[in-house]
Enzyme design. Structure first.
Site, PDB file in Angstrom:
ATOM      1  N   GLU A   1      37.946 -20.229  68.037  1.00 55.70           N
ATOM      2  CA  GLU A   1      38.807 -20.493  69.195  1.00 55.70           C
ATOM      3  C   GLU A   1      37.974 -20.911  70.410  1.00 55.70           C
ATOM      4  O   GLU A   1      36.749 -20.806  70.422  1.00 55.70           O
ATOM      5  CB  GLU A   1      39.606 -19.241  69.570  1.00 55.70           C
ATOM      6  CG  GLU A   1      41.063 -19.244  69.121  1.00 55.70           C
ATOM      7  CD  GLU A   1      41.946 -20.127  69.996  1.00 55.70           C
ATOM      8  OE1 GLU A   1      41.415 -20.850  70.869  1.00 55.70           O
ATOM      9  OE2 GLU A   1      43.165 -20.123  69.795  1.00 55.70           O
TER      10      GLU A   1
ATOM     11  N   ARG B   1      45.338  -7.316  72.625  1.00 52.58           N
ATOM     12  CA  ARG B   1      44.003  -7.853  72.827  1.00 52.58           C
ATOM     13  C   ARG B   1      44.047  -9.086  73.712  1.00 52.58           C
ATOM     14  O   ARG B   1      45.096  -9.710  73.907  1.00 52.58           O
ATOM     15  CB  ARG B   1      43.353  -8.232  71.492  1.00 52.58           C
ATOM     16  CG  ARG B   1      44.044  -9.387  70.753  1.00 52.58           C
ATOM     17  CD  ARG B   1      43.171  -9.891  69.610  1.00 52.58           C
ATOM     18  NE  ARG B   1      43.817 -10.902  68.770  1.00 52.58           N
ATOM     19  CZ  ARG B   1      43.865 -12.204  69.038  1.00 52.58           C
ATOM     20  NH1 ARG B   1      43.332 -12.662  70.167  1.00 52.58           N
ATOM     21  NH2 ARG B   1      44.446 -13.049  68.207  1.00 52.58           N
TER      22      ARG B   1
ATOM     23  N   ASN C   1      43.375 -12.985  74.505  1.00 55.36           N
ATOM     24  CA  ASN C   1      43.458 -14.203  73.717  1.00 55.36           C
ATOM     25  C   ASN C   1      42.848 -15.345  74.531  1.00 55.36           C
ATOM     26  O   ASN C   1      41.810 -15.170  75.160  1.00 55.36           O
ATOM     27  CB  ASN C   1      44.904 -14.482  73.290  1.00 55.36           C
ATOM     28  CG  ASN C   1      44.998 -15.382  72.071  1.00 55.36           C
ATOM     29  OD1 ASN C   1      44.241 -15.196  71.106  1.00 55.36           O
ATOM     30  ND2 ASN C   1      45.896 -16.349  72.082  1.00 55.36           N
TER      31      ASN C   1
ATOM     32  N   ASN D   1      48.484 -18.679  75.067  1.00 50.60           N
ATOM     33  CA  ASN D   1      47.512 -19.605  74.498  1.00 50.60           C
ATOM     34  C   ASN D   1      47.093 -20.658  75.512  1.00 50.60           C
ATOM     35  O   ASN D   1      46.701 -20.320  76.621  1.00 50.60           O
ATOM     36  CB  ASN D   1      48.061 -20.211  73.204  1.00 50.60           C
ATOM     37  CG  ASN D   1      47.398 -19.634  71.980  1.00 50.60           C
ATOM     38  OD1 ASN D   1      46.183 -19.453  71.956  1.00 50.60           O
ATOM     39  ND2 ASN D   1      48.165 -19.330  70.950  1.00 50.60           N
TER      40      ASN D   1
ATOM     41  N   ASP E   1      48.878 -24.539  70.248  1.00 47.52           N
ATOM     42  CA  ASP E   1      47.877 -23.489  70.440  1.00 47.52           C
ATOM     43  C   ASP E   1      47.053 -23.840  71.682  1.00 47.52           C
ATOM     44  O   ASP E   1      47.612 -24.036  72.757  1.00 47.52           O
ATOM     45  CB  ASP E   1      47.029 -23.364  69.172  1.00 47.52           C
ATOM     46  CG  ASP E   1      46.340 -22.017  69.031  1.00 47.52           C
ATOM     47  OD1 ASP E   1      45.829 -21.495  70.040  1.00 47.52           O
ATOM     48  OD2 ASP E   1      46.289 -21.483  67.908  1.00 47.52           O
TER      49      ASP E   1
END
Length: 280
Positions: A15, A95, A97, A143, A191
């Site tokens: 990512e 968490r 991101n 995202n 995303d």
């Protein structure tokens, strides 16, 4: 457009590609692998640093080192590689991101629940001195985040909505939320994203095997098919910011294709905008 393999890897959840112009390198993370990677395309040199928690994003800091969006909050890696917390807020089953640095040097950091429950995530504005304001508190999977070249608009993705939204952005506040584009059923989920010098939005498609470019008017004008289904994010890099780096994932694939988890690159894809470092 033809892709090449920049970094052959088997990241579980690659990512957040980010071009560090000062160091001439790409920074990216493997969220579930708890690793921060760097890659220097000129020399081929790579580094890997393991973190103690899942790491959603890593971005350069103005004074050197990195800011990390971790499971339990925002951490700082200093130039001597020592770690300290800037803001710690542990929430069970949640968490960090994706995250992005705004034109003013502040960090916009997203969170999500591990089960991706609607409303379990947030988007927060983090200043260099560690002040944190939750701006969006009804998010599923926070995202892609990015700004228009003039800094007046912010683009944002909450993946399960299938939308790329746009806000008017000023002084750390967001107003006038509207939809730029919606990814149709069967084409994957939006995303990570980046914005180019023409103001077009490039978005990675999770389970869509492609990167798309949308104009500022929301028109789809370019599609780059890729050999991996789970495309996670993209960013322009290289000395002239013309190469599009693309991260990918293996997580959840019963038979991952050979390049799943690698970093791909499309040379000469367009022209990016220089990204500021975090002010903290």
């Amino acid at each position: 457009m033809t892709y090449e393999v920049a970094v052959r890897a088997e990241a579980t959840l690659g990512e957040g590609p980010t071009w560090d112009a000062r160091a001439g390198r790409l920074i990216w993370v493997d969220i579930l692998g708890c690793r921060v990677h760097t890659y220097d395309p000129a020399s081929g040199r790579r580094t890997v640093r393991t973190t103690e928690q899942h790491v959603g994003a890593a971005k350069p800091r103005a004074g050197g080192g990195l800011v990390l969006n971790l499971r339990d909050g925002i951490g700082l890696l200093d130039p001597d590689d020592s770690f300290r917390w800037l803001h710690r807020e542990a929430v069970p089953d949640r968490r960090g991101n994706d995250a992005a640095v705004a034109p003013d040097g502040s960090l916009w950091a997203g969170t999500m629940r591990y089960d991706e429950a609607p409303g379990g995530g947030t988007l927060s504005h983090v200043t260099g001195d560690g002040a944190v304001e939750v701006v969006l508190d009804d998010v599923a999977v926070s995202n892609g985040t990015g700004w228009s070249p003039d800094g007046r608009s912010m683009y944002y993705v909450d993946s399960p909505t299938r939308r790329i939204d746009v806000f008017d952005a000023a002084d750390g506040s967001l107003t006038n939320r509207r939809t730029l584009a919606t990814v149709e059923e069967g084409a994957g989920f939006p995303d990570g994203l980046t914005v180019d010098a023409e103001g077009c939005v490039w978005v990675a498609l999770w389970d869509g095997g492609a990167v798309r470019r949308y104009t500022p008017a929301g028109d789809l004008d370019r599609v780059i098919p890729l050999p991996v289904p789970r495309i996670t994010a993209c960013a322009f890099g290289g000395p002239d910011l013309t190469d599009l780096y693309i991260t990918t994932a293996r997580v959840g694939l019963t038979a991952p294709p050979p390049l799943a988890g690698s970093v791909l690159v499309v040379p000469g894809a367009g022209k990016g905008v220089a990204q500021p470092p975090f002010a903290g």
